[in-house]
Design a protein around this motif. Structure first.
Motif, mmCIF file in Angstrom:
data_model
loop_
_atom_site.group_PDB
_atom_site.id
_atom_site.type_symbol
_atom_site.label_atom_id
_atom_site.label_comp_id
_atom_site.label_asym_id
_atom_site.label_seq_id
_atom_site.Cartn_x
_atom_site.Cartn_y
_atom_site.Cartn_z
ATOM 1 N N MET A 1 0.829 -1.204 0.000
ATOM 2 C CA MET A 1 0.000 0.000 0.000
ATOM 3 C C MET A 1 0.868 1.260 0.000
ATOM 4 S SD MET A 1 -1.301 2.576 2.104
ATOM 5 C CE MET A 1 -1.167 1.957 3.770
ATOM 6 N N ILE A 2 1.943 1.247 0.767
ATOM 7 C CA ILE A 2 2.846 2.406 0.831
ATOM 8 C C ILE A 2 3.480 2.667 -0.526
ATOM 9 C CG2 ILE A 2 5.068 3.181 1.769
ATOM 10 C CD1 ILE A 2 4.265 1.824 4.416
ATOM 11 N N LYS A 3 3.878 1.594 -1.200
ATOM 12 C CA LYS A 3 4.521 1.737 -2.510
ATOM 13 C C LYS A 3 3.581 2.389 -3.516
ATOM 14 C CE LYS A 3 6.920 -0.950 -6.065
ATOM 15 N NZ LYS A 3 7.389 -2.303 -6.466
ATOM 16 N N VAL A 4 2.327 1.924 -3.544
ATOM 17 C CA VAL A 4 1.365 2.499 -4.488
ATOM 18 C C VAL A 4 1.062 3.942 -4.104
ATOM 19 C CG1 VAL A 4 -0.943 2.300 -5.490
ATOM 20 C CG2 VAL A 4 0.370 0.233 -4.972
ATOM 21 N N ALA A 5 0.901 4.208 -2.804
ATOM 22 C CA ALA A 5 0.599 5.568 -2.354
ATOM 23 C C ALA A 5 1.728 6.532 -2.720
ATOM 24 C CB ALA A 5 0.365 5.579 -0.847
ATOM 25 N N LYS A 6 2.962 6.106 -2.519
ATOM 26 C CA LYS A 6 4.096 6.960 -2.880
ATOM 27 C C LYS A 6 4.151 7.183 -4.382
ATOM 28 C CE LYS A 6 7.125 5.966 1.080
ATOM 29 N NZ LYS A 6 8.377 5.317 1.539
ATOM 30 N N GLY A 7 3.824 6.125 -5.145
ATOM 31 C CA GLY A 7 3.800 6.262 -6.593
ATOM 32 C C GLY A 7 2.759 7.266 -7.036
ATOM 33 N N LEU A 8 1.592 7.247 -6.399
ATOM 34 C CA LEU A 8 0.536 8.197 -6.745
ATOM 35 C C LEU A 8 0.928 9.617 -6.328
ATOM 36 C CD1 LEU A 8 -2.600 6.073 -5.797
ATOM 37 C CD2 LEU A 8 -1.916 6.802 -8.079
ATOM 38 N N TYR A 9 1.594 9.741 -5.193
ATOM 39 C CA TYR A 9 2.030 11.072 -4.756
ATOM 40 C C TYR A 9 3.042 11.650 -5.753
ATOM 41 C CZ TYR A 9 3.763 14.860 -1.836
ATOM 42 O OH TYR A 9 4.105 16.110 -1.361
ATOM 43 N N ASP A 10 3.944 10.806 -6.241
ATOM 44 C CA ASP A 10 4.978 11.277 -7.163
ATOM 45 C C ASP A 10 4.436 11.546 -8.568
ATOM 46 O OD1 ASP A 10 6.819 11.043 -5.115
ATOM 47 O OD2 ASP A 10 7.512 9.055 -5.738
ATOM 48 N N ASN A 11 3.465 10.730 -9.002
ATOM 49 C CA ASN A 11 3.033 10.776 -10.397
ATOM 50 C C ASN A 11 1.722 11.512 -10.635
ATOM 51 O OD1 ASN A 11 5.241 9.154 -11.423
ATOM 52 N ND2 ASN A 11 4.253 7.397 -10.433
ATOM 53 N N CYS A 12 1.075 11.964 -9.590
ATOM 54 C CA CYS A 12 -0.212 12.668 -9.747
ATOM 55 C C CYS A 12 -0.165 14.032 -9.049
ATOM 56 C CB CYS A 12 -1.350 11.833 -9.186
ATOM 57 S SG CYS A 12 -1.518 10.206 -9.924
ATOM 58 N N PRO A 13 0.739 14.907 -9.457
ATOM 59 C CA PRO A 13 0.871 16.197 -8.764
ATOM 60 C C PRO A 13 -0.353 17.086 -8.871
ATOM 61 C CG PRO A 13 2.131 16.179 -10.808
ATOM 62 C CD PRO A 13 1.686 14.774 -10.575
ATOM 63 N N ASP A 14 -1.178 16.871 -9.912
ATOM 64 C CA ASP A 14 -2.352 17.719 -10.109
ATOM 65 C C ASP A 14 -3.620 17.131 -9.507
ATOM 66 O OD1 ASP A 14 -0.788 19.552 -11.558
ATOM 67 O OD2 ASP A 14 -1.075 18.417 -13.416
ATOM 68 N N ASP A 15 -3.501 15.955 -8.892
ATOM 69 C CA ASP A 15 -4.661 15.333 -8.249
ATOM 70 C C ASP A 15 -5.091 16.186 -7.053
ATOM 71 O OD1 ASP A 15 -6.364 13.600 -6.685
ATOM 72 O OD2 ASP A 15 -5.536 11.913 -7.790
ATOM 73 N N LYS A 16 -6.392 16.499 -6.961
ATOM 74 C CA LYS A 16 -6.883 17.314 -5.850
ATOM 75 C C LYS A 16 -6.620 16.652 -4.501
ATOM 76 C CE LYS A 16 -11.023 19.071 -6.104
ATOM 77 N NZ LYS A 16 -12.461 19.250 -6.468
ATOM 78 N N ALA A 17 -6.520 15.334 -4.508
ATOM 79 C CA ALA A 17 -6.265 14.599 -3.266
ATOM 80 C C ALA A 17 -4.777 14.315 -3.076
ATOM 81 C CB ALA A 17 -7.050 13.295 -3.275
ATOM 82 N N HIS A 18 -3.931 15.078 -3.775
ATOM 83 C CA HIS A 18 -2.486 14.812 -3.769
ATOM 84 C C HIS A 18 -1.924 14.666 -2.364
ATOM 85 C CE1 HIS A 18 1.846 16.112 -4.252
ATOM 86 N NE2 HIS A 18 1.760 15.080 -5.066
ATOM 87 N N GLU A 19 -2.284 15.565 -1.457
ATOM 88 C CA GLU A 19 -1.713 15.548 -0.107
ATOM 89 C C GLU A 19 -2.168 14.346 0.708
ATOM 90 O OE1 GLU A 19 0.751 17.613 1.056
ATOM 91 O OE2 GLU A 19 0.728 18.029 -1.099
ATOM 92 N N LEU A 20 -3.316 13.753 0.326
ATOM 93 C CA LEU A 20 -3.781 12.570 1.052
ATOM 94 C C LEU A 20 -2.876 11.367 0.823
ATOM 95 C CD1 LEU A 20 -7.687 12.459 0.776
ATOM 96 C CD2 LEU A 20 -6.309 12.725 2.828
ATOM 97 N N PHE A 21 -2.107 11.387 -0.275
ATOM 98 C CA PHE A 21 -1.223 10.257 -0.570
ATOM 99 C C PHE A 21 0.080 10.324 0.234
ATOM 100 C CE2 PHE A 21 -3.754 10.437 -4.596
ATOM 101 C CZ PHE A 21 -4.435 9.261 -4.381
ATOM 102 N N LYS A 22 0.245 11.372 1.043
ATOM 103 C CA LYS A 22 1.359 11.434 1.995
ATOM 104 C C LYS A 22 1.053 10.506 3.162
ATOM 105 C CE LYS A 22 3.556 16.012 1.696
ATOM 106 N NZ LYS A 22 3.699 17.311 2.403
ATOM 107 N N LEU A 23 2.044 9.799 3.630
ATOM 108 C CA LEU A 23 1.831 8.854 4.722
ATOM 109 C C LEU A 23 1.669 9.581 6.050
ATOM 110 C CD1 LEU A 23 4.557 6.179 3.865
ATOM 111 C CD2 LEU A 23 2.143 6.170 3.210
#
Length: 801
Positions: free
Chosen positions: A262-284
């Motif tokens: 789960m951490i790996k996918v979350a970090k991947g989404l944080y790195d690769n989706c900078p324009d996602d409105k939920a970007h900060e939620l992908f921080k652990l």
């Protein structure tokens, strides 16, 4: 396009690769499973004098991985026999063999450069036109195809299986701009019909659909824990079965899957989706970061959000992590007024309305998480999908949600949810408001028995793609129900075929179900040409209503119980000897009486995932709805010489006596619950009723003739009883079974041997049914049997004196 898949090469034998190979073997495909060769010898190999070039050494990694997969529980294979379909090898020695294979699936480590090197090697040997796909969970598909030939690119796309591949139904298909449309169409159809998957067409975006939405949902919960001051136990209680989610809920699921995943996918989404409105939620959250540092990653490290320990007296205890102190403490029982209000509500959609209005922590968590989810998924269109139903399909099939996000939104009420969202700081996408402004009040609706979804570009409702071959009772029940009572509905499936649908709790069988089946046979014999017994419930049937049996036995209402068992037997026999073909369509739990109905069908069209068994021994009785009789009949049909007579009887006796339950539809055949040429398997559960209907039509059009009751069943009498009684006494003397188990065994043997006849004799089915009923009644009145029955009813509480 004519294309068939007879041979599949799987490149990479890790957790996913070995299990994907097993699942293809499950459906009869020849599989070549390859992996890298070891670079050095193990001490054991050195001791044996082996060299690095020895085949046993070269295939050590792949063989060990496959052996490990097969030993896992639940098993990745329907039967151990399918393993002969899998051959193993190494990239070094066996990659050239892929020239003879129809589909090559890459499942190596999640590293783009390694994958590209593997594809470079693949292209040296694959023949033009061969399918080539990657099982990546997040690496952009188009990047993998860079530098490959035009033919490679045209036949290449992503096929993302979810773990474990046998059980999780999602298969995401991710094409690149170069993938031929007909290749995509083929994979969507093949995955559905032959692999039994819910195939979801995805765009080549980070984490595709299911992980994008699923990890968002998990990460949002991880942050809400702190905001709402929730415990691990509270979150799992509030987000489990009551909400239509898996029993493992949120934190337990994370432990099973692995927190690192789960951490790996979350970090991947944080790195690769900078324009996602939920970007900060992908921080652990800080506590998750600390767990990662401590390597508290779940089951694989023996502790995560939960930890299994031993108490001072040696008993196993499950501790839960205190997210504030990061200390493990005994689990706390969770009470919730909202959950109590949902308990009597069977309809999941109605339960959602109760959650949405809940005044306690359960209601608050539901609103926070659901309103955020609604905003998130509405914003993801058209980024990750053009059609909203694909998001729902992905979450149901990949994460085990009973309702996808838009289905959940419909259940709460689209307009009502939007009003609540605004109060919680969430905002639905503009297209949702446009939908409401146009007078459309839901994302889905059923018209003329067809389920439709709201199509955003055209602003109209369109039929769900790919469901033409399905029969979905929810969609036709309202207009096609011809008769119903409290336990069943009789539904017209069209083309002269009726369907009996159970809708009792766990689809248990009582008087209402018995009456409904007989009514359906009456109707079918008069005006139709066939009958299907099947349903869309979570289980086909958990068997007879043991509560009813218990009450009759306690009150010593023997005449009533005798009549009830006789009606059960007569119904099984009527299924067998009606003048129209009866096809039973079992799936999931098919126990006791549900199994007995299947034993008497003209044909059994069952789901690959069917767990079938005669389990009455566990409650202190023998099968009383014709099951014991039927096993005696089948043993008789296997009789040839004296030795085979005894072996056939022994095998059938032990299947009932040990209450064996199949772990798949295929194993149901191996255990003797199914007969050769009288069953078929539907890989996709969604196709089950349609396949059963087609079989009923086939039997009718072949000129169905009513069978004649059997009077030629060979039973052994005292010759067989001697074997049974000796075996039971031996087991009792060795303390392997209780005195009551010994008594049940002897009663079972008495029926299967036809009583104490002086010599082997041919008897009728009715003769055996009468013995079966007599034995059942005598056992039902036993104190020990009553205790076992009540322990099931009261979930383990003993019978009081």
């Amino acid at each position: 396009m004519k294309r068939s898949i007879n041979k599949v090469a799987v490149l990479g034998s890790g957790i996913m690769g070995s299990r994907i190979a097993c699942h293809f073997a499950n459906i009869g495909v020849e599989v070549l499973l390859l992996d890298i060769a070891p670079k050095e010898l193990t001490p054991e190999e050195q001791a044996k004098g082996l060299t690095i070039d020895n085949p046993a050494v070269k295939n050590r990694i792949v063989n060990t991985a496959l052996q490990t997969a097969v030993k896992t529980n639940p098993s990745p294979v329907y039967s151990k026999k399918v393993l002969n379909k899998i051959k193993t090898g190494s990239f070094d020695d066996d990659m050239s063999k892929i020239a003879d294979f129809d589909w090559v699936i890459e499942v190596v480590v999640e590293n783009l450069e390694i994958k590209k090197k593997v594809f470079e090697q693949v292209e040296q040997f694959r023949k033009p036109g061969t399918l080539i796909t990657s099982n990546t969970s997040g690496i952009p598909i188009h990047l993998m195809a860079e530098g490959r030939s035009d033919d490679f690119k045209a036949h290449f796309c992503g096929t993302h299986f979810f773990n474990p591949p046998r059980y999780l139904k999602l298969l995401e298909v991710i094409p690149t701009p170069h993938t031929k449309p007909e290749i995509v169409d083929f994979l969507m159809h093949y995955g559905d019909k032959f692999l039994g998957k819910t195939t979801v067409l995805c765009k080549d975006t980070p984490a595709f659909i299911a992980n994008r939405v699923g990890v968002y949902s998990i990460m949002a919960l991880l942050h809400l824990v702190e905001k709402l001051d929730l415990t691990v136990e509270e979150v799992d209680k509030f987000t489990g079965p009551a909400l239509g989610r898996p029993k493992s809920a949120t934190f337990r699921t994370s432990d099973v899957v692995g927190l690192d995943t789960m951490i790996k996918v979350a970090k991947g989404l944080y790195d690769n989706c900078p324009d996602d409105k939920a970007h900060e939620l992908f921080k652990l959250p800080a506590y998750v970061t600390k767990m990662e540092e401590n390597k508290w990653l779940g089951d694989k490290t023996k502790q995560g959000f939960y930890k299994k320990t031993k108490t001072a007296d040696g008993k196993t205890e499950i501790l839960a992590l205190d997210l504030k102190t990061l200390e493990y403490k005994p689990q706390q029982k969770i009470k919730s007024a909202t959950l109590e209000m949902t308990k009597p509500v069977e309809n999941l959609r109605e339960r959602m309305k109760i959650f949405a209005k809940g005044k306690d922590k359960a209601g608050e968590l539901f609103r926070h998480s659901s309103f955020g989810l609604f905003e998130y998924v509405s914003d993801r269109i058209p980024e990750i999908s053009d059609e909203l139903y694909r998001i729902d399909d992905a979450m149901r099939a990949g994460f085990g949600w009973e309702l996808g996000p838009f289905e959940l939104w419909d259940a709460v009420g689209v307009k009502e949810a939007i009003e609540g969202m605004e109060q919680y700081g969430n905002k639905a996408a503009a297209w949702v408001h446009e939908m409401l402004d146009a007078g459309n009040t839901s994302f889905y609706k059923v018209e003329g028995g067809v389920k439709k979804y709201y199509d955003i570009p055209s602003k109209t409702y369109k039929a769900l793609s790919g469901t033409d071959d399905f029969i979905i009772l929810d969609n036709i029940r309202e207009n096609q129900t011809l008769w119903k009572n409290s336990g069943v509905s009789i539904i017209d499936l069209g083309d002269g075929i009726l369907n009996v649908e159970f809708h009792t709790k766990m689809n248990t069988i009582g008087g209402d179900v018995i009456a409904g089946i007989n009514k359906a046979i009456d109707m079918a014999e008069k005006d139709y040409r066939g009958l299907v017994i099947g349903n869309d419930g979570a289980n086909f049937s958990a068997g007879a209503n043991v509560g009813m049996i218990f009450m009759m036995a306690v009150e010593q209402e023997w005449d009533e119980l005798n009549m009830a068992i006789r009606m059960f037997q007569n119904t099984s026999m009527r299924i067998r000897y009606s003048s129209i073909p009866v096809v039973v369509a079992p799936h999931s739990l098919t126990l006791g009486g549900g199994c007995e109905f299947s034993l008497h069908a003209d044909h059994v069209q069952l789901s690959a995932e069917t767990y079938m068994g005669l389990v009455e021994f566990g409650v202190g009785v023998i099968p009383g709805g014709g099951g014991t009789k039927e096993f005696a009949l089948r043993a008789s049909d296997e009789f040839k010489d004296d030795q085979i007579v005894q072996n056939a009887l022994k095998d059938r006796f032990l299947t009932i006596g040990m209450a064996k339950v199949s772990t798949s539809g295929y194993e149901a055949y191996e255990l003797g619950y199914l007969q050769k040429d009288k069953f078929s398997i539907s890989m996709n559960r969604n196709r089950l009723l349609a396949d059963a209907k087609a079989k009923a039509i086939e039997l009718a059009e072949a000129g169905y003739t009513k069978p004649v009751q059997r009077t030629d069943i060979k039973v052994l009498g005292k010759q067989g009883l001697g074997i049974v009684y000796a075996g039971a006494n031996s087991m009792y003397a060795g303390h392997f079974i209780s005195e009551h188990d010994k008594k049940i065994s002897e009663k079972l043997g008495y029926v299967m041997c036809g009583g104490d006849l002086s010599s082997p004799t041919e008897v009728s089915e009715q003769y055996l049914l009468d013995l079966e009923r007599e034995a059942f009644l005598s056992l039902a009145g036993e104190r020990k049997s009553l205790e076992r029955i009540q322990s099931i009813i009261t979930k383990g509480k003993p019978l009081r004196n």
